[in-house]
Design a protein around this motif. Structure first.
Motif, PDB file in Angstrom:
ATOM      1  N   ASP A 313       0.610  -1.117  -0.050  1.00  0.00           N
ATOM      2  CA  ASP A 313      -0.875  -0.134  -0.200  1.00  0.00           C
ATOM      3  C   ASP A 313       1.057   1.180  -0.355  1.00  0.00           C
ATOM      4  O   ASP A 313       1.513   1.846   0.761  1.00  0.00           O
ATOM      5  CB  ASP A 313      -0.464  -0.389   1.069  1.00  0.00           C
ATOM      6  CG  ASP A 313      -1.935   0.793   0.696  1.00  0.00           C
ATOM      7  OD1 ASP A 313      -1.849   2.191   0.275  1.00  0.00           O
ATOM      8  OD2 ASP A 313      -2.743   0.727   2.243  1.00  0.00           O
ATOM      9  N   ALA A 314       1.267   1.878  -1.323  1.00  0.00           N
ATOM     10  CA  ALA A 314       2.037   3.289  -0.776  1.00  0.00           C
ATOM     11  C   ALA A 314       1.859   4.251  -0.316  1.00  0.00           C
ATOM     12  O   ALA A 314       1.992   5.143  -0.277  1.00  0.00           O
ATOM     13  CB  ALA A 314       2.196   3.299  -2.539  1.00  0.00           C
ATOM     14  N   GLY A 315      -0.008   3.990  -0.281  1.00  0.00           N
ATOM     15  CA  GLY A 315      -0.037   5.272   0.471  1.00  0.00           C
ATOM     16  C   GLY A 315       0.401   5.025   1.773  1.00  0.00           C
ATOM     17  O   GLY A 315       0.024   6.335   2.459  1.00  0.00           O
ATOM     18  N   LEU A 316       1.071   4.026   2.774  1.00  0.00           N
ATOM     19  CA  LEU A 316       1.737   3.821   3.830  1.00  0.00           C
ATOM     20  C   LEU A 316       2.311   4.400   4.056  1.00  0.00           C
ATOM     21  O   LEU A 316       3.221   4.705   4.940  1.00  0.00           O
ATOM     22  CB  LEU A 316       1.518   2.905   4.350  1.00  0.00           C
ATOM     23  CG  LEU A 316       0.105   1.808   4.325  1.00  0.00           C
ATOM     24  CD1 LEU A 316      -0.440   0.513   4.772  1.00  0.00           C
ATOM     25  CD2 LEU A 316      -0.559   2.719   6.323  1.00  0.00           C
ATOM     26  N   ILE A 317       3.183   5.068   2.861  1.00  0.00           N
ATOM     27  CA  ILE A 317       4.557   5.496   2.711  1.00  0.00           C
ATOM     28  C   ILE A 317       4.970   6.731   3.607  1.00  0.00           C
ATOM     29  O   ILE A 317       5.731   7.293   4.742  1.00  0.00           O
ATOM     30  CB  ILE A 317       4.798   5.957   0.746  1.00  0.00           C
ATOM     31  CG1 ILE A 317       5.275   4.088   1.024  1.00  0.00           C
ATOM     32  CG2 ILE A 317       6.249   6.791   1.329  1.00  0.00           C
ATOM     33  CD1 ILE A 317       5.449   4.642  -1.007  1.00  0.00           C
ATOM     34  N   ALA A 334      13.068  -0.222  11.350  1.00  0.00           N
ATOM     35  CA  ALA A 334      11.898  -0.781  11.190  1.00  0.00           C
ATOM     36  C   ALA A 334      11.397  -0.371   9.682  1.00  0.00           C
ATOM     37  O   ALA A 334      10.944  -0.573   8.915  1.00  0.00           O
ATOM     38  CB  ALA A 334      11.168  -1.433  11.558  1.00  0.00           C
ATOM     39  N   ALA A 335      11.191   1.580   9.787  1.00  0.00           N
ATOM     40  CA  ALA A 335      10.385   1.980   8.578  1.00  0.00           C
ATOM     41  C   ALA A 335      11.269   2.474   8.347  1.00  0.00           C
ATOM     42  O   ALA A 335      11.248   2.513   6.132  1.00  0.00           O
ATOM     43  CB  ALA A 335      10.815   3.741   9.293  1.00  0.00           C
ATOM     44  N   ARG A 341      10.777  -1.171   0.581  1.00  0.00           N
ATOM     45  CA  ARG A 341       9.464  -2.636   0.386  1.00  0.00           C
ATOM     46  C   ARG A 341       8.341  -1.857  -0.210  1.00  0.00           C
ATOM     47  O   ARG A 341       8.192  -2.606  -1.632  1.00  0.00           O
ATOM     48  CB  ARG A 341       9.345  -3.615   1.187  1.00  0.00           C
ATOM     49  CG  ARG A 341       9.789  -4.206   2.119  1.00  0.00           C
ATOM     50  CD  ARG A 341       9.704  -5.753   1.807  1.00  0.00           C
ATOM     51  NE  ARG A 341       8.640  -6.432   1.893  1.00  0.00           N
ATOM     52  CZ  ARG A 341       8.562  -7.432   1.158  1.00  0.00           C
ATOM     53  NH1 ARG A 341       9.501  -7.947   0.794  1.00  0.00           N
ATOM     54  NH2 ARG A 341       7.097  -7.958   1.862  1.00  0.00           N
ATOM     55  N   LEU A 342       8.632  -0.369  -0.176  1.00  0.00           N
ATOM     56  CA  LEU A 342       6.702   0.385  -0.551  1.00  0.00           C
ATOM     57  C   LEU A 342       7.145   0.769  -1.671  1.00  0.00           C
ATOM     58  O   LEU A 342       6.863   1.693  -2.358  1.00  0.00           O
ATOM     59  CB  LEU A 342       6.498   0.727   0.667  1.00  0.00           C
ATOM     60  CG  LEU A 342       5.559   0.213   1.272  1.00  0.00           C
ATOM     61  CD1 LEU A 342       4.617   0.908   2.927  1.00  0.00           C
ATOM     62  CD2 LEU A 342       4.501  -0.819   0.674  1.00  0.00           C
ATOM     63  N   MET A 343       8.871   1.993  -1.778  1.00  0.00           N
ATOM     64  CA  MET A 343       8.597   2.685  -2.293  1.00  0.00           C
ATOM     65  C   MET A 343       9.619   2.459  -3.488  1.00  0.00           C
ATOM     66  O   MET A 343      10.637   1.517  -3.778  1.00  0.00           O
ATOM     67  CB  MET A 343      10.413   3.765  -2.487  1.00  0.00           C
ATOM     68  CG  MET A 343       9.459   4.795  -0.989  1.00  0.00           C
ATOM     69  SD  MET A 343      11.213   5.459   0.150  1.00  0.00           S
ATOM     70  CE  MET A 343      10.754   6.920  -0.799  1.00  0.00           C
ATOM     71  N   HIS A 347      13.732   6.177  -5.701  1.00  0.00           N
ATOM     72  CA  HIS A 347      13.440   7.666  -4.791  1.00  0.00           C
ATOM     73  C   HIS A 347      13.612   6.346  -3.502  1.00  0.00           C
ATOM     74  O   HIS A 347      14.335   7.289  -2.521  1.00  0.00           O
ATOM     75  CB  HIS A 347      11.302   7.289  -4.897  1.00  0.00           C
ATOM     76  CG  HIS A 347      10.842   7.058  -5.775  1.00  0.00           C
ATOM     77  ND1 HIS A 347       9.588   7.572  -6.326  1.00  0.00           N
ATOM     78  CD2 HIS A 347      12.156   8.332  -7.252  1.00  0.00           C
ATOM     79  CE1 HIS A 347       9.528   8.452  -7.368  1.00  0.00           C
ATOM     80  NE2 HIS A 347      10.764   8.365  -7.793  1.00  0.00           N
ATOM     81  N   PHE A 348      13.831   5.343  -3.032  1.00  0.00           N
ATOM     82  CA  PHE A 348      14.514   4.652  -2.230  1.00  0.00           C
ATOM     83  C   PHE A 348      15.738   5.183  -2.131  1.00  0.00           C
ATOM     84  O   PHE A 348      16.532   5.603  -1.285  1.00  0.00           O
ATOM     85  CB  PHE A 348      14.130   2.851  -1.887  1.00  0.00           C
ATOM     86  CG  PHE A 348      14.654   2.894  -0.583  1.00  0.00           C
ATOM     87  CD1 PHE A 348      14.446   2.622   0.479  1.00  0.00           C
ATOM     88  CD2 PHE A 348      15.690   1.526  -0.383  1.00  0.00           C
ATOM     89  CE1 PHE A 348      14.956   2.908   1.766  1.00  0.00           C
ATOM     90  CE2 PHE A 348      16.343   1.391   0.802  1.00  0.00           C
ATOM     91  CZ  PHE A 348      15.870   2.094   1.785  1.00  0.00           C
ATOM     92  N   ALA A 349      16.427   4.901  -3.189  1.00  0.00           N
ATOM     93  CA  ALA A 349      17.963   4.981  -2.748  1.00  0.00           C
ATOM     94  C   ALA A 349      18.745   6.292  -2.670  1.00  0.00           C
ATOM     95  O   ALA A 349      19.340   6.639  -1.692  1.00  0.00           O
ATOM     96  CB  ALA A 349      18.772   5.143  -4.212  1.00  0.00           C
TER      97      ALA A 349
END
Length: 374
Positions: A313-317, A334-335, A341-343, A347-349
């Motif tokens: 659920d990308a809405g939880l980013i 944990a974040a 896993r979501l991004m 974008h995560f890099a």
């Protein structure tokens, strides 16, 4: 006389709300202590160091209290009114184990045990002690010896009358009372509980490796989980019911009659986005008188973030991103995993390049490095 006393105790137990009451010897030899020693020697207790330090006292009821002669074993049904496992399909909601959706059973049962124990002591003139799984007493072997049920292939107590849904309490008495027949094992060739386990926590039937168990990881394990188990938790944020809920013996179970064990509003399918916003005060308020409260807000949010990472659920980013600044390293780590896993990868890099060098905790920096390597 002794038979009449046992019936009086059973009647009193029923009046107090217990669903089962049976009697076992607390003094006769058994093999349960040896099995527990093998479990600990193999390291399968994980971080639960108290199992090692209390091993000798835990090995037999008389090792803890030499005067114990009879165990009065009480069962309280906490059965749900529906199969809980379909709830796991909603990945944007957290899954809390059935037993933890109402009031803390420890306090509920302990008060009633003390009342019943006082009556028993008055009638027998002998000392008594009460236990609700926080003391070094092996309740499940005593329950099997008393005939309440048997330890199934998942190692939990299993009852022909109540399925897998029984809380246990024990009163040890220095009085010698007639005992009930022990229960035998009725699992047969069924392996449903072993097959359903998301983390393969059962090395063999009737054996558990707690280090792989989601109930252990969500509740007892204090730090960042081994990465191999994070995806397997799905949306489970406190406990796991899989091996209990699939058992065919549950077809004979009934929903609990105890009002204080009914699921509270908001604890069946709570939204992960809402849980991610809990501070310590709101966590304590939400889980007042709940067993969930004992793991604390930080460990709970760690679990929530692993579930967020599994939600797709990308809405939880945004909710996970805000927790990158949480005071607790275990939450920040944990974040990181959840966002990895979501991004989308680029974008995560970019986020990692911005954040990793300023992270003060070495374990959280390891999370950034590990997530980038995936």
């Amino acid at each position: 006389m002794a038979t009449d006393l046992r019936q009086t105790i059973r009647d009193s137990a029923a009046a107090l709300g217990f669903d089962a009451c049976r009697f076992a010897s607390a003094a006769e030899p058994w093999s349960a202590g040896e099995r527990l020693a093998h479990f600990v020697e193999a390291g399968r207790h994980g971080e639960m160091g108290w199992m090692e330090t209390t091993l000798e006292r835990r090995s037999h009821p008389t090792a803890m209290w030499s005067e114990a002669r009879t165990a009065i074993v009480l069962g309280l049904n906490y059965g749900p009114d529906h199969d809980p496992l379909p709830e796991l399909a909603d990945r944007s909601a957290g899954y809390i184990s059935v037993y933890a959706r109402g009031d803390d059973y420890h306090e509920l049962i302990k008060g009633r045990l003390k009342t019943l124990a006082g009556q028993i002591a008055a009638r027998t003139g002998e000392d008594v002690k009460v236990f609700v799984d926080t003391a070094p007493l092996m309740e499940k072997p005593l329950a099997q010896r008393a005939g309440l049920g048997w330890q199934g292939k998942h190692t939990n107590l299993l009852s022909r009358e109540h399925g897998n849904w029984l809380f246990l309490g024990v009163i040890l008495s220095a009085a010698d009372l007639p005992v009930d027949a022990a229960e035998t094992e009725h699992c047969g060739s069924c392996t449903a509980c072993l097959d359903v386990c998301p983390t393969q926590a059962f090395p063999a039937p009737f054996q558990l490796d707690a280090r792989r168990c989601l109930s252990y990881l969500t509740i007892e394990f204090p730090g960042p989980w081994p990465v191999e188990f994070r995806a397997a938790t799905g949306s489970r944020i406190y406990g796991c019911d899989d091996c209990l809920a699939v058992c065919p013996w549950n077809k004979f179970a009934a929903a609990s009659r105890e009002a204080r064990l009914q699921a509270r509003d908001g604890l069946t399918g709570p939204r992960l986005a809402d849980l991610a916003g809990l501070d310590d005060a709101t966590f304590r308020t939400l889980f007042a008188k709940s067993p969930v409260k004992r793991i604390g807000r930080d460990r709970f949010l760690r679990n929530v973030l692993y579930a967020i990472g599994n939600s797709s659920d990308a809405g939880l980013i945004p909710a996970a991103t805000r927790l990158l600044d949480d005071p607790a390293p275990v939450v920040r780590g944990a974040a990181v995993w959840a966002l990895s896993r979501l991004m989308p990868g680029p974008h995560f890099a970019a986020l990692a390049a911005e954040r990793e060098s300023t992270e003060p905790d070495p374990e959280v920096r390891i999370e950034w490095t590990g997530a980038l390597a995936l």
